[in-house]
Design an enzyme around this catalytic site. Structure first.
Site, PDB file in Angstrom:
ATOM      1  N   ASP A 151       0.848  -1.277   0.184  1.00  0.00           N
ATOM      2  CA  ASP A 151      -0.024  -0.084   0.067  1.00  0.00           C
ATOM      3  C   ASP A 151       0.828   1.082  -0.150  1.00  0.00           C
ATOM      4  OD1 ASP A 151      -2.349  -1.494   0.049  1.00  0.00           O
ATOM      5  OD2 ASP A 151      -2.330  -1.655   2.278  1.00  0.00           O
ATOM      6  N   ASP A 185      -7.052  -1.496  -4.643  1.00  0.00           N
ATOM      7  CA  ASP A 185      -8.187  -0.919  -3.851  1.00  0.00           C
ATOM      8  C   ASP A 185      -9.257   0.093  -4.226  1.00  0.00           C
ATOM      9  OD1 ASP A 185      -6.994  -2.626  -1.683  1.00  0.00           O
ATOM     10  OD2 ASP A 185      -5.930  -1.062  -0.826  1.00  0.00           O
TER      11      ASP A 185
END
Length: 218
Positions: A151, A185
């Protein structure tokens, strides 16, 4: 939308997702950050659990973290096959464009994170206190199915002390939006939002069936 066009969208999202993750892994150490704007930062973290950093083992103490990680990864793999079948049927039956696009986005995002979970432990070494190497000679930081999801997108839209007049939290330091996420995401979230916002366009037959049933019941 045809299966060919939806496949091109999936490939494009996967390329952007994986290129961005590989770049971060090979140029950033864990917790490194770069400020792009005051409200947008590149902040490198790794997530080995579910959404919001939770883990299966948080709810089932008799399962170890490593076993839970394998279960989660295998579940994601099975889920991607189900989503892929849904996409195939949607294009075959010529379902609404918005539905096919939403499924394609969800599929691409899910597959992007699965690649991390399945392979990244093998093809990269650790990012802790060092910049990771792609395909290191000494081997990766973990085994197959034990990779961590990369991330890097961080949007602290508000990052300051709250005014004293705010109920309960006045005067406390507050960050909004705190989660760190990735391109995959974003694709998943946009896909689900499309299904919710454009539900009537995505599922017109279901809406029609409900109307017919209501008319019959009345």
């Amino acid at each position: 939308m045809s299966l060919k066009k939806s496949t091109l969208i999936i490939i494009l999202i996967l390329l952007i997702d994986q290129i961005s993750k590989i770049y971060i892994k090979t140029h950033f150490k864990l917790q490194d950050s770069v400020e792009v704007f005051g409200w947008f930062k590149i902040f490198f973290i790794e997530n080995d659990g579910m959404a919001w950093g939770t883990k299966i083992s948080d709810f089932t103490s008799f399962i170890s973290d490593r076993t839970a990680k394998v279960i989660l990864t295998l579940f994601r793999v099975f889920a991607i096959f189900a989503i892929g079948y849904w996409l195939y049927n949607a294009t075959k039956n010529k379902n609404p464009r918005v539905l096919i696009l939403a499924i394609a986005l969800i599929f691409a995002g899910a597959l992007g994170n699965i690649i991390d979970s399945v392979f990244y432990g093998v093809i990269f070494d650790s990012s802790r206190n060092q910049v990771a190497t792609f395909l290191p000679e000494a081997g990766g930081y973990d085994s197959l199915l034990h990779g961590k999801v990369v991330d890097m997108l961080y949007l602290p839209l508000y990052n300051d002390y709250l005014p004293d007049w705010v109920p309960f939290y006045g005067g406390e330091f507050f960050t909004f939006f705190e989660p760190v996420f990735n391109v995959a995401d974003v694709a998943i979230s946009v896909g689900f939002i499309m299904l919710i916002v454009f539900y009537k366009k995505a599922f017109p037959k279901d809406i029609e069936k409900v109307k017919v049933k209501e008319e019959v019941d009345n």
